[in-house]
Write an enzyme that holds these catalytic residues in place. Structure first.
Site, PDB file in Angstrom:
ATOM      1  N   GLY A  10      14.301 -25.935  -5.239  1.00 33.84           N
ATOM      2  CA  GLY A  10      14.836 -27.315  -5.776  1.00 33.84           C
ATOM      3  C   GLY A  10      14.524 -27.193  -7.083  1.00 33.84           C
ATOM      4  O   GLY A  10      13.461 -27.040  -7.989  1.00 33.84           O
ATOM      5  N   GLY A 102       8.553 -23.286  -7.424  1.00 36.07           N
ATOM      6  CA  GLY A 102       7.496 -23.822  -6.152  1.00 36.07           C
ATOM      7  C   GLY A 102       7.324 -22.978  -4.766  1.00 36.07           C
ATOM      8  O   GLY A 102       7.109 -21.790  -5.054  1.00 36.07           O
ATOM      9  N   GLY A 104       7.366 -22.314  -2.010  1.00 35.58           N
ATOM     10  CA  GLY A 104       8.711 -21.323  -1.600  1.00 35.58           C
ATOM     11  C   GLY A 104       8.848 -20.340  -1.865  1.00 35.58           C
ATOM     12  O   GLY A 104       8.494 -18.432  -1.246  1.00 35.58           O
ATOM     13  N   THR A 105       9.077 -20.191  -3.348  1.00 34.98           N
ATOM     14  CA  THR A 105       9.383 -18.783  -4.157  1.00 34.98           C
ATOM     15  C   THR A 105       8.477 -18.478  -4.854  1.00 34.98           C
ATOM     16  O   THR A 105       8.110 -16.874  -4.492  1.00 34.98           O
ATOM     17  CB  THR A 105      10.110 -20.097  -5.539  1.00 34.98           C
ATOM     18  OG1 THR A 105      11.169 -20.558  -4.919  1.00 34.98           O
ATOM     19  CG2 THR A 105      10.935 -18.291  -6.371  1.00 34.98           C
ATOM     20  N   ASP A 127       6.679 -31.904  -7.865  1.00 32.84           N
ATOM     21  CA  ASP A 127       5.781 -32.109  -6.958  1.00 32.84           C
ATOM     22  C   ASP A 127       4.139 -32.221  -7.815  1.00 32.84           C
ATOM     23  O   ASP A 127       3.218 -32.871  -7.000  1.00 32.84           O
ATOM     24  CB  ASP A 127       5.907 -31.912  -5.661  1.00 32.84           C
ATOM     25  CG  ASP A 127       6.916 -32.630  -4.982  1.00 32.84           C
ATOM     26  OD1 ASP A 127       7.459 -33.814  -5.158  1.00 32.84           O
ATOM     27  OD2 ASP A 127       7.297 -31.494  -4.262  1.00 32.84           O
ATOM     28  N   ARG A 162      11.216 -61.251  -5.377  1.00 22.69           N
ATOM     29  CA  ARG A 162      10.702 -59.906  -4.177  1.00 22.69           C
ATOM     30  C   ARG A 162      10.093 -59.167  -3.728  1.00 22.69           C
ATOM     31  O   ARG A 162       9.317 -59.167  -5.395  1.00 22.69           O
ATOM     32  CB  ARG A 162      11.965 -59.214  -4.061  1.00 22.69           C
ATOM     33  CG  ARG A 162      13.634 -60.403  -4.294  1.00 22.69           C
ATOM     34  CD  ARG A 162      14.866 -59.239  -4.519  1.00 22.69           C
ATOM     35  NE  ARG A 162      15.769 -59.996  -4.094  1.00 22.69           N
ATOM     36  CZ  ARG A 162      17.379 -60.028  -5.177  1.00 22.69           C
ATOM     37  NH1 ARG A 162      16.953 -59.219  -5.359  1.00 22.69           N
ATOM     38  NH2 ARG A 162      17.861 -61.064  -4.568  1.00 22.69           N
ATOM     39  N   ARG A 171       6.852 -34.840  -0.958  1.00 21.45           N
ATOM     40  CA  ARG A 171       6.574 -34.465   0.512  1.00 21.45           C
ATOM     41  C   ARG A 171       5.467 -34.364   0.908  1.00 21.45           C
ATOM     42  O   ARG A 171       5.512 -34.994   1.640  1.00 21.45           O
ATOM     43  CB  ARG A 171       6.997 -33.023   1.090  1.00 21.45           C
ATOM     44  CG  ARG A 171       8.486 -32.584   0.608  1.00 21.45           C
ATOM     45  CD  ARG A 171       9.181 -31.556   0.956  1.00 21.45           C
ATOM     46  NE  ARG A 171      10.595 -31.544   1.193  1.00 21.45           N
ATOM     47  CZ  ARG A 171      11.008 -31.784   2.590  1.00 21.45           C
ATOM     48  NH1 ARG A 171      10.011 -32.490   3.360  1.00 21.45           N
ATOM     49  NH2 ARG A 171      12.577 -31.945   2.500  1.00 21.45           N
ATOM     50  N   GLU A 222       7.812 -39.998  -0.381  1.00 21.10           N
ATOM     51  CA  GLU A 222       8.928 -40.124   0.776  1.00 21.10           C
ATOM     52  C   GLU A 222       8.191 -39.018   1.867  1.00 21.10           C
ATOM     53  O   GLU A 222       8.366 -39.627   3.000  1.00 21.10           O
ATOM     54  CB  GLU A 222       9.851 -38.923   0.755  1.00 21.10           C
ATOM     55  CG  GLU A 222       9.062 -37.786  -0.192  1.00 21.10           C
ATOM     56  CD  GLU A 222      10.721 -36.565  -0.969  1.00 21.10           C
ATOM     57  OE1 GLU A 222      11.835 -36.564  -0.837  1.00 21.10           O
ATOM     58  OE2 GLU A 222       9.674 -35.377  -1.307  1.00 21.10           O
ATOM     59  N   HIS A 272      16.969 -37.963  -6.257  1.00 20.33           N
ATOM     60  CA  HIS A 272      17.268 -36.119  -7.206  1.00 20.33           C
ATOM     61  C   HIS A 272      17.329 -37.327  -8.698  1.00 20.33           C
ATOM     62  O   HIS A 272      17.093 -36.157 -10.147  1.00 20.33           O
ATOM     63  CB  HIS A 272      18.340 -36.166  -6.891  1.00 20.33           C
ATOM     64  CG  HIS A 272      18.285 -35.098  -5.608  1.00 20.33           C
ATOM     65  ND1 HIS A 272      18.369 -35.746  -3.859  1.00 20.33           N
ATOM     66  CD2 HIS A 272      17.247 -33.604  -5.435  1.00 20.33           C
ATOM     67  CE1 HIS A 272      18.094 -35.110  -3.710  1.00 20.33           C
ATOM     68  NE2 HIS A 272      17.380 -33.627  -3.806  1.00 20.33           N
TER      69      HIS A 272
END
Ligand code: F6P
Length: 341
Positions: A10, A102, A104-105, A127, A162, A171, A222, A272
């Site tokens: 990302g 990140g 994964g990379t 993150d 509200r 994540r 999220e 995003h």
């Protein structure tokens, strides 16, 4: 020296600042040649690259995104890359590869390093969940964007009595939710690290209304989940990159709170927007320092390592150490805020 650079995973504010810094240090200080692989590891596998000279990186310091493009890599293709690592070094004639990315990379970087490629990693992610580094660039920008959004949402929430449920990225680690929620004075914060009970949020809102504070802002990551049996919310399937497909906790929680409270609750999904646009000064500086140190490490022949921030110093740490576990929010950090968790 011939240095290859790529950005994968990302995108993140500050990527261009690293690329610029690598080129400036490598070209101006050492007379190196720098090439940029396009769209992450795909460029390496498909031989898509271009030369990066001082002109190519002019004016990109403050620009969001990445001039090289990015992509996530399927596992099969990564295996292919590892099997062909020595051919790739020969074909491209590179003496060092600097992948910026990140978890994964960096895992892929470690595998390529183990397969014999001369790799120096640079961690990035909004993150802030890479262990071995106190901070990743991009995080400060994301927190700033989310904080400003919540500041704005507070005034409109108050005008209309509200509840606003603001979903931010994160994540497995709730750093963005924790720090933006804290900075904006969110009344409730929900993190992936700790399953929440909507009843606690209902109680908090009712108490606020009883005190005449007729609005509330809840910041939810999220990846946050309600505690078992407290609310209807399913786990998503796992996609081809090993990521859970989220079911939209912001929307589900706003619906749940509205139902239980009998008051209006609106979901706001920041998505995003947290990743786009210009990096903050902090992120530009950290990204620039990481780029500088990556080039220095390459010239010292310190491969299989990545740049990391420890306190105020940039140091080199083994890639292996960085990808063994994610850096999640410890309980002590949650205890420091007044918000309901
Ligand atoms: O890893 C950073 C991150 O921003 C996560 O917080 C988020 O879940 C993910 O990337 C979304 O990325 P994309 O939509 O690009 O797959």
């Amino acid at each position: 020296m011939r240095i290859g650079v790529l950005t994968a995973g990302g995108d993140c504010p500050g990527l261009n600042a690293v690329i610029r810094s690598i080129v400036h240090r490598a070209v101006a200080q050492y007379g190196d040649e720098v090439i940029g692989f396009e769209d992450g590891y795909r460029g390496l596998l498909d031989s898509h690259f271009r030369s990066l000279d001082l002109d190519a990186v002019g004016g990109i310091l403050a620009r969001g995104g990445t001039i090289l493009g990015s992509s996530r890599l399927e596992r099969d293709r990564l295996r292919e890359a590892c099997e062909n690592a020595s051919d790739m070094i020969r074909d491209f004639g590179i003496d060092a590869l600097i992948p910026i990315g990140g978890e994964g990379t960096l895992t892929a970087a470690r595998m390529l390093s183990d397969a014999g490629l001369p790799v120096v990693g640079v961690p990035k992610t909004i993150d802030n969940d890479i262990s071995s580094t106190d901070r990743t660039f991009g995080f400060d920008t994301a927190v700033t964007v989310a904080t400003e959004a919540m500041d704005r949402l507070k005034t409109t929430a108050e005008s209309h009595q509200r509840v606003m449920v603001v979903e931010v990225m994160g994540r497995h680690a709730g750093w963005i939710a924790l720090e933006s929620g804290m900075a904006a004075g969110a009344h409730g914060i929900c993190l992936p690290e700790r399953p929440f009970d909507p009843a606690d949020l209902v109680k908090m809102v009712e108490e606020r209304f009883a005190r005449g504070k007729k609005f509330a802002v809840v910041c939810v990551a999220e990846g946050a989940h309600p505690a078992e049996g407290t609310m209807d919310y399913g786990k998503g399937e796992i996609d081809q990159y090993g990521h859970e497909r989220f079911q939209g906790i912001g929307t589900a929680l706003a619906y749940e709170l509205e139902k239980r409270l009998g008051k209006e609750a609106k979901p706001v999904i920041l998505g995003h927007v947290q990743r786009g646009g210009t990096p903050t000064a902090y992120d530009r500086v950290l990204a620039t320092r990481f780029g500088w140190h990556a080039v220095e490490a390459a010239h010292r022949g310190e491969f299989g390592m990545m740049t990391a921030l420890r306190g105020t110093d940039v140091v080199m740490v083994p890639l292996a150490e960085a990808v063994t576990e994610l850096k999640t929010v410890p309980k002590g950090r949650m205890d420091e805020t007044e918000s309901v968790f």
